[in-house]
Design an enzyme around this catalytic site. Sequence first.
Site, PDB file in Angstrom:
ATOM      1  N   SER A  40      -8.590  26.961  36.139  1.00  0.00           N
ATOM      2  CA  SER A  40      -9.158  26.220  37.250  1.00  0.00           C
ATOM      3  C   SER A  40     -10.680  26.344  37.312  1.00  0.00           C
ATOM      4  CB  SER A  40      -8.501  26.685  38.546  1.00  0.00           C
ATOM      5  OG  SER A  40      -7.104  26.657  38.426  1.00  0.00           O
TER       6      SER A  40
ATOM      7  N   HIS B  40      -6.135  21.869  36.167  1.00  0.00           N
ATOM      8  CA  HIS B  40      -5.368  21.099  37.148  1.00  0.00           C
ATOM      9  C   HIS B  40      -6.302  20.529  38.202  1.00  0.00           C
ATOM     10  CE1 HIS B  40      -4.502  24.917  39.819  1.00  0.00           C
ATOM     11  NE2 HIS B  40      -5.784  24.681  39.657  1.00  0.00           N
TER      12      HIS B  40
END
EC number: 3.4.21.92
Length: 201
Positions: free
Chosen positions: A103, A128
């Site tokens: 992330s 993501h």
Amino acid sequence: MNYAGEPLMNEDEDDKSKELPIGKETEANLFKSRSIFIYGGITQELAQKVCTQLVALAAASDDDIRVYVNSPGGHVESGDSIHDMIKFIKPKVYIIGTGWVASAGALIYVSVPKERRLCLPNTRFLLHQPSGGTRGMASDIEIQAREIIKMNQRLIKIFSKATGQTEEKIAKDIDRDYWLSADDAKDYGLVGKIVESQSEL
């Protein structure tokens, strides 16, 4: 806004009271070796610490800097701050992924050209979409939703430029948690080189 991954196994949240203190001698050796460690969640406090270290090392010398990343992600804007500071300073920065780079940690990881992005063999990567939560009036929730969409579009552009993948592919891949092994990440264009020993740096 948060941009963090979840571990595959249940783990207790990091407790700052359990962190081992770093002695002055260790800090001095890290400064001499021009090494910075980004371990744990990406927070405003961590960003301040890392950016301060980057500026201090840049002031001391133009020699290369090594940044080691092992992070589940965290606060996007804090990740942005570190990402931009790495690009801002004069010395070349090499980033070594270890453990997992997820992330907002991956956002920091791609702040340097691919040839300066390395990782250890068992490193895993997670890309993501950012997430955020808000309470209050409907108008506030709507504003938050728009900001998350804009942030997601910005991150797609960053990872597309960093990996050579199209924006369409990045958008499709990160629609859900997108995990990559070290080899997968190298094939994807995220990693430049997988290293097993310090001598390969």
